[in-house]
Design a protein around this motif. Structure first.
Motif, PDB file in Angstrom:
ATOM      1  N   SER A   1       0.836  -1.209   0.000  1.00 34.84           N
ATOM      2  CA  SER A   1       0.000   0.000   0.000  1.00 34.84           C
ATOM      3  C   SER A   1       0.868   1.255   0.000  1.00 34.84           C
ATOM      4  O   SER A   1       0.545   2.239  -0.675  1.00 34.84           O
ATOM      5  CB  SER A   1      -0.969   0.006   1.184  1.00 34.84           C
ATOM      6  N   MET A   2       1.977   1.221   0.723  1.00 33.91           N
ATOM      7  CA  MET A   2       2.887   2.362   0.722  1.00 33.91           C
ATOM      8  C   MET A   2       3.519   2.535  -0.654  1.00 33.91           C
ATOM      9  O   MET A   2       3.644   3.647  -1.158  1.00 33.91           O
ATOM     10  CB  MET A   2       3.957   2.176   1.799  1.00 33.91           C
ATOM     11  N   SER A   3       3.901   1.435  -1.267  1.00 34.18           N
ATOM     12  CA  SER A   3       4.506   1.485  -2.598  1.00 34.18           C
ATOM     13  C   SER A   3       3.525   2.054  -3.622  1.00 34.18           C
ATOM     14  O   SER A   3       3.885   2.911  -4.432  1.00 34.18           O
ATOM     15  CB  SER A   3       4.948   0.077  -3.009  1.00 34.18           C
TER      16      SER A   3
ATOM     17  N   ASP B   1      -0.878   5.034   8.787  1.00 34.83           N
ATOM     18  CA  ASP B   1      -1.231   3.807   9.507  1.00 34.83           C
ATOM     19  C   ASP B   1      -0.362   2.636   9.068  1.00 34.83           C
ATOM     20  O   ASP B   1       0.127   1.869   9.891  1.00 34.83           O
ATOM     21  CB  ASP B   1      -2.708   3.461   9.313  1.00 34.83           C
ATOM     22  N   ALA B   2      -0.164   2.505   7.761  1.00 32.87           N
ATOM     23  CA  ALA B   2       0.681   1.420   7.247  1.00 32.87           C
ATOM     24  C   ALA B   2       2.115   1.585   7.742  1.00 32.87           C
ATOM     25  O   ALA B   2       2.749   0.617   8.178  1.00 32.87           O
ATOM     26  CB  ALA B   2       0.644   1.387   5.718  1.00 32.87           C
ATOM     27  N   LEU B   3       2.614   2.812   7.699  1.00 33.48           N
ATOM     28  CA  LEU B   3       3.968   3.066   8.179  1.00 33.48           C
ATOM     29  C   LEU B   3       4.079   2.741   9.667  1.00 33.48           C
ATOM     30  O   LEU B   3       5.082   2.182  10.112  1.00 33.48           O
ATOM     31  CB  LEU B   3       4.362   4.517   7.911  1.00 33.48           C
ATOM     32  N   GLY B   4       3.051   3.044  10.426  1.00 31.88           N
ATOM     33  CA  GLY B   4       3.043   2.718  11.851  1.00 31.88           C
ATOM     34  C   GLY B   4       3.134   1.221  12.081  1.00 31.88           C
ATOM     35  O   GLY B   4       3.897   0.765  12.950  1.00 31.88           O
ATOM     36  N   ARG B   5       2.390   0.423  11.307  1.00 33.43           N
ATOM     37  CA  ARG B   5       2.433  -1.037  11.463  1.00 33.43           C
ATOM     38  C   ARG B   5       3.790  -1.598  11.043  1.00 33.43           C
ATOM     39  O   ARG B   5       4.315  -2.522  11.675  1.00 33.43           O
ATOM     40  CB  ARG B   5       1.287  -1.682  10.681  1.00 33.43           C
ATOM     41  N   VAL B   6       4.374  -1.046  10.007  1.00 29.62           N
ATOM     42  CA  VAL B   6       5.717  -1.467   9.579  1.00 29.62           C
ATOM     43  C   VAL B   6       6.738  -1.138  10.672  1.00 29.62           C
ATOM     44  O   VAL B   6       7.591  -1.959  11.009  1.00 29.62           O
ATOM     45  CB  VAL B   6       6.105  -0.807   8.236  1.00 29.62           C
ATOM     46  N   THR B   7       6.618   0.045  11.238  1.00 27.93           N
ATOM     47  CA  THR B   7       7.537   0.463  12.298  1.00 27.93           C
ATOM     48  C   THR B   7       7.447  -0.467  13.502  1.00 27.93           C
ATOM     49  O   THR B   7       8.471  -0.888  14.050  1.00 27.93           O
ATOM     50  CB  THR B   7       7.241   1.920  12.712  1.00 27.93           C
TER      51      THR B   7
END
Length: 86
Positions: free
Chosen positions: A41-43, A62-68
């Motif tokens: 989704s980030m890509s 939100d996606a970045l938070g889950r990846v982090t």
């Protein structure tokens, strides 16, 4: 290209963002982890953006938070770096 104050121009910025977009797409495509969906989704967001400085990853918080969180659990913290000048 950098200006006299050390800042790089828009062409250099776009070149760097294009390279990062390709790296993220490759990472997402090769991922078999639980964060593959977030990486994809980030890509997608980065590839589809109008590439406005400061807004390229808008909507991916939100996606970045889950990846982090996943990276921190694995003791491989996510490190984002920024460069500016002028």
């Amino acid at each position: 290209m950098r200006d006299p104050d050390g800042a790089f121009d828009e062409t250099e910025w776009r070149t760097r963002v294009d390279a990062a977009t390709q790296e993220l797409a490759a990472l997402a495509a090769g991922s078999s982890s639980g964060i593959r969906v977030e990486l994809e989704s980030m890509s997608t967001a980065l590839a589809e953006t109008g590439r406005v400085p400061g807004q390229s990853m808008a909507g991916t918080e939100d996606a970045l938070g889950r990846v982090t969180v996943a990276c921190n659990v694995n003791h491989t913290p996510l490190v984002l770096s920024a460069e500016s000048g002028g």
